[in-house]
Motif scaffolding. Structure first.
Motif, mmCIF file in Angstrom:
data_model
loop_
_atom_site.group_PDB
_atom_site.id
_atom_site.type_symbol
_atom_site.label_atom_id
_atom_site.label_comp_id
_atom_site.label_asym_id
_atom_site.label_seq_id
_atom_site.Cartn_x
_atom_site.Cartn_y
_atom_site.Cartn_z
ATOM 1 N N MET A 188 -33.465 -11.241 -83.628
ATOM 2 C CA MET A 188 -34.430 -12.333 -83.739
ATOM 3 C C MET A 188 -33.681 -13.605 -84.083
ATOM 4 S SD MET A 188 -38.084 -12.631 -85.677
ATOM 5 C CE MET A 188 -37.502 -12.694 -87.374
ATOM 6 N N LYS A 189 -33.886 -14.608 -83.244
ATOM 7 C CA LYS A 189 -33.208 -15.892 -83.396
ATOM 8 C C LYS A 189 -34.234 -16.924 -83.830
ATOM 9 C CE LYS A 189 -29.935 -18.836 -80.881
ATOM 10 N NZ LYS A 189 -29.199 -18.978 -79.609
ATOM 11 N N MET A 190 -34.050 -17.458 -85.032
ATOM 12 C CA MET A 190 -34.938 -18.471 -85.585
ATOM 13 C C MET A 190 -34.311 -19.837 -85.346
ATOM 14 S SD MET A 190 -35.688 -16.171 -88.935
ATOM 15 C CE MET A 190 -34.144 -15.265 -88.650
ATOM 16 N N ASN A 191 -35.069 -20.739 -84.742
ATOM 17 C CA ASN A 191 -34.526 -22.012 -84.266
ATOM 18 C C ASN A 191 -35.198 -23.191 -84.949
ATOM 19 O OD1 ASN A 191 -33.051 -20.600 -82.089
ATOM 20 N ND2 ASN A 191 -35.085 -20.278 -81.251
ATOM 21 N N ASN A 192 -34.401 -24.221 -85.206
ATOM 22 C CA ASN A 192 -34.896 -25.457 -85.804
ATOM 23 C C ASN A 192 -34.399 -26.630 -84.978
ATOM 24 O OD1 ASN A 192 -35.947 -27.288 -87.833
ATOM 25 N ND2 ASN A 192 -33.824 -27.615 -88.435
ATOM 26 N N TYR A 193 -35.349 -27.464 -84.542
ATOM 27 C CA TYR A 193 -35.008 -28.631 -83.737
ATOM 28 C C TYR A 193 -35.152 -29.945 -84.511
ATOM 29 C CZ TYR A 193 -35.382 -25.375 -79.815
ATOM 30 O OH TYR A 193 -35.218 -24.303 -78.966
ATOM 31 N N ALA A 194 -35.815 -29.931 -85.665
ATOM 32 C CA ALA A 194 -36.045 -31.159 -86.429
ATOM 33 C C ALA A 194 -34.847 -31.407 -87.339
ATOM 34 C CB ALA A 194 -37.331 -31.049 -87.238
ATOM 35 N N LEU A 195 -33.783 -31.931 -86.767
ATOM 36 C CA LEU A 195 -32.540 -32.091 -87.509
ATOM 37 C C LEU A 195 -32.574 -33.366 -88.350
ATOM 38 C CD1 LEU A 195 -30.093 -31.102 -84.646
ATOM 39 C CD2 LEU A 195 -31.149 -29.639 -86.367
ATOM 40 N N PRO A 196 -31.850 -33.368 -89.477
ATOM 41 C CA PRO A 196 -31.831 -34.572 -90.325
ATOM 42 C C PRO A 196 -31.085 -35.712 -89.653
ATOM 43 C CG PRO A 196 -30.256 -32.938 -91.122
ATOM 44 C CD PRO A 196 -31.050 -32.271 -90.040
ATOM 45 N N PRO A 197 -31.365 -36.961 -90.062
ATOM 46 C CA PRO A 197 -30.662 -38.106 -89.474
ATOM 47 C C PRO A 197 -29.146 -37.929 -89.552
ATOM 48 C CG PRO A 197 -32.453 -38.853 -90.876
ATOM 49 C CD PRO A 197 -32.344 -37.364 -91.083
ATOM 50 N N GLY A 198 -28.481 -38.252 -88.437
ATOM 51 C CA GLY A 198 -27.027 -38.141 -88.391
ATOM 52 C C GLY A 198 -26.512 -36.803 -87.919
ATOM 53 N N ALA A 199 -27.409 -35.789 -87.798
ATOM 54 C CA ALA A 199 -26.941 -34.465 -87.373
ATOM 55 C C ALA A 199 -26.509 -34.472 -85.917
ATOM 56 C CB ALA A 199 -28.031 -33.420 -87.586
ATOM 57 N N VAL A 200 -27.227 -35.231 -85.075
ATOM 58 C CA VAL A 200 -26.840 -35.417 -83.683
ATOM 59 C C VAL A 200 -27.058 -36.878 -83.318
ATOM 60 C CG1 VAL A 200 -27.364 -33.059 -82.940
ATOM 61 C CG2 VAL A 200 -29.141 -34.799 -82.810
ATOM 62 N N GLU A 201 -26.290 -37.347 -82.379
ATOM 63 C CA GLU A 201 -26.465 -38.713 -81.883
ATOM 64 C C GLU A 201 -27.613 -38.736 -80.875
ATOM 65 O OE1 GLU A 201 -24.911 -41.399 -82.961
ATOM 66 O OE2 GLU A 201 -23.786 -40.170 -84.404
ATOM 67 N N LEU A 202 -28.521 -39.693 -81.030
ATOM 68 C CA LEU A 202 -29.687 -39.774 -80.154
ATOM 69 C C LEU A 202 -29.470 -40.764 -79.020
ATOM 70 C CD1 LEU A 202 -32.610 -39.645 -82.732
ATOM 71 C CD2 LEU A 202 -31.595 -37.792 -81.435
ATOM 72 N N ASP A 203 -28.233 -40.887 -78.556
ATOM 73 C CA ASP A 203 -27.957 -41.786 -77.438
ATOM 74 C C ASP A 203 -27.816 -40.964 -76.161
ATOM 75 O OD1 ASP A 203 -25.710 -40.570 -78.448
ATOM 76 O OD2 ASP A 203 -24.346 -42.153 -77.805
ATOM 77 N N GLY A 204 -28.533 -41.365 -75.104
ATOM 78 C CA GLY A 204 -28.461 -40.644 -73.843
ATOM 79 C C GLY A 204 -29.301 -39.389 -73.863
ATOM 80 N N ASP A 205 -29.156 -38.582 -72.805
ATOM 81 C CA ASP A 205 -29.934 -37.355 -72.678
ATOM 82 C C ASP A 205 -29.457 -36.310 -73.672
ATOM 83 O OD1 ASP A 205 -31.409 -38.422 -70.616
ATOM 84 O OD2 ASP A 205 -30.068 -37.646 -69.044
ATOM 85 N N LEU A 206 -30.420 -35.622 -74.269
ATOM 86 C CA LEU A 206 -30.121 -34.535 -75.182
ATOM 87 C C LEU A 206 -30.602 -33.220 -74.590
ATOM 88 C CD1 LEU A 206 -31.139 -35.932 -78.682
ATOM 89 C CD2 LEU A 206 -28.832 -35.393 -77.909
ATOM 90 N N THR A 207 -29.871 -32.160 -74.836
ATOM 91 C CA THR A 207 -30.288 -30.829 -74.428
ATOM 92 C C THR A 207 -30.699 -30.075 -75.680
ATOM 93 O OG1 THR A 207 -28.746 -30.815 -72.574
ATOM 94 C CG2 THR A 207 -29.593 -28.694 -73.321
ATOM 95 N N GLY A 208 -32.014 -29.741 -75.786
ATOM 96 C CA GLY A 208 -32.456 -28.979 -76.937
ATOM 97 C C GLY A 208 -31.932 -27.556 -76.852
ATOM 98 N N MET A 209 -32.313 -26.865 -75.813
ATOM 99 C CA MET A 209 -31.804 -25.524 -75.503
ATOM 100 C C MET A 209 -31.709 -25.467 -73.995
ATOM 101 S SD MET A 209 -33.398 -21.790 -76.548
ATOM 102 C CE MET A 209 -33.001 -21.949 -78.301
ATOM 103 N N GLY A 210 -30.489 -25.291 -73.487
ATOM 104 C CA GLY A 210 -30.247 -25.395 -72.053
ATOM 105 C C GLY A 210 -30.975 -24.346 -71.238
ATOM 106 N N ALA A 211 -31.108 -24.602 -69.948
ATOM 107 C CA ALA A 211 -31.808 -23.693 -69.032
ATOM 108 C C ALA A 211 -31.131 -22.330 -69.017
ATOM 109 C CB ALA A 211 -31.825 -24.289 -67.627
ATOM 110 N N HIS A 212 -31.951 -21.282 -69.119
ATOM 111 C CA HIS A 212 -31.392 -19.928 -69.177
ATOM 112 C C HIS A 212 -32.490 -18.913 -68.873
ATOM 113 C CE1 HIS A 212 -33.243 -20.555 -73.112
ATOM 114 N NE2 HIS A 212 -33.310 -19.241 -73.241
ATOM 115 N N THR A 213 -32.073 -17.718 -68.550
ATOM 116 C CA THR A 213 -32.962 -16.566 -68.598
ATOM 117 C C THR A 213 -32.612 -15.785 -69.855
ATOM 118 O OG1 THR A 213 -31.416 -15.249 -67.282
ATOM 119 C CG2 THR A 213 -33.179 -16.373 -66.087
#
Length: 348
Positions: A188-213
């Motif tokens: 079981m993989k528990m995921n969090n996308y609401a990262l604190p400021p500075g955790a990732v740069e918000l410039d350009g396109d971001l990939t939350g979780m890439g395309a996959h099966t």
């Protein structure tokens, strides 16, 4: 082209002791609906699943407790080389499980924590530790382990009910898959996308979780009702999907696609939560992966190979998972992912 939709299926009839499609019309109707969903879209959402409100609330609280810790504390629980423990932002690339590289190789911005079955889960069975590694539990979040284990116990039971229903949907005996899943690698993989400021740069396109099966048999997903999940339809378009209130999203993994020679679909999906006022919108999820025995051979099931169809080459669950995880965590493209990789690259 029919309109894209994720069907909602009530599996409550299958929770009745002794119920099966062979004896209960409600179960038979659910089995037919499962077959239709698996043949057309590879996703469904289930209601009547029996998961308790307390278990779901406990899981959500556990996710908040752990991911609310300082980054340096969370990093203490990181594991390298095993699919257990903490993974920080931009340490994985799900699209590489198909051999599709991002501009920056490890670009998925979510953070995650993974638990699963371990060798001692199945006493008396000689199991490889690499496929059944020990869990890391974060003692800095004391409420995390009991809440996660309570949810794990309930969702594991739901996954077994779903597999019996899937067997009957394929015209097989309800216990057909038991020899292939009696020491299953579950995670079981528990995921969090609401990262604190500075955790990732918000410039350009971001990939939350890439395309996959997904890799295994079935995935049972609990998620916030927040935009972000997208499923690739047969029309080559990414369609937004959000779980109904109280429903679990279910999708097939590669094992079922290979078992059925693509009669049933392991559907491409991705996650990109919206950025609002310069911040990633809060989104949490927990994906329970029912993957099967490490030594179970994935080969065509009886009656599923159409005349003239080309079956997938046989492979064990353990070999298949190792190749996919190597792509996700180390950027090593699997050898047989060209078909799905092409779908990602050609999507609108």
């Amino acid at each position: 082209m029919t309109e894209f939709s994720i069907p909602t299926i009530d599996i409550g009839p299958y929770l009745t002791p002794g119920a099966s499609a062979a004896t209960d019309e409600d179960c038979a109707a659910a089995a037919r609906a499962i077959d239709e969903a698996c043949r057309t879209v590879g996703f469904m959402q289930i209601v009547g699943h029996g998961l308790s409100d307390d278990a779901i609330a406990g899981l959500a609280g556990a996710i908040d407790e752990f991911f609310g810790l300082p980054p340096e504390t969370k990093s203490q629980y990181r594991r390298i080389g095993e699919n257990r423990g903490y993974a920080p932002p931009k340490s994985e690339s799900l699209s590489m499980s198909l051999g599709v590289a991002n501009a920056n190789m490890m670009n998925d911005f979510y953070e995650s924590f993974t638990i699963g079955t371990h060798a001692s889960t199945y006493p008396g069975v000689d199991l490889p530790v690499d496929s059944y590694p020990d869990n890391t539990w974060p003692d800095a979040a004391p409420g995390f382990r009991p809440a996660v284990q309570a949810y794990w116990d309930e969702v594991t039971a739901v996954s077994r009910v779903m597999l019996r229903a899937c067997a009957e949907a394929l015209g097989l005996a309800p216990d057909h898959f038991e020899p292939l899943t009696d020491h299953s690698i579950d995670a079981m993989k528990m995921n969090n996308y609401a990262l604190p400021p500075g955790a990732v740069e918000l410039d350009g396109d971001l990939t939350g979780m890439g395309a996959h099966t997904d890799f295994g048999i079935l995935t049972l997903l609990w998620a916030d009702r927040v935009a972000g999940l997208e499923v690739l339809g047969d029309d080559g378009v990414w369609h937004p999907v959000m779980p109904a209130d109280g429903a679990l999203l279910i999708n097939l993994g590669d094992a079922f696609a290979r078992w059925t020679s693509d009669r049933w679909k392991s559907t491409l999906h991705r996650v990109n939560p919206p950025v609002i006022d310069g911040r990633i919108e809060r989104r949490r999820s927990a994906a329970f992966f029912f993957d099967g025995n490490h030594d179970a051979v994935i080969e065509p099931l009886p009656g599923t190979l159409a005349d003239g169809a080309e079956p997938y080459p046989p492979i064990t669950v353990g070999e298949h998972l190792d190749a996919k995880i190597a792509g996700m965590k180390r950027g090593v493209a699997p050898a047989d992912a060209a078909r799905e990789a092409a779908r990602v690259l050609n999507a609108g």
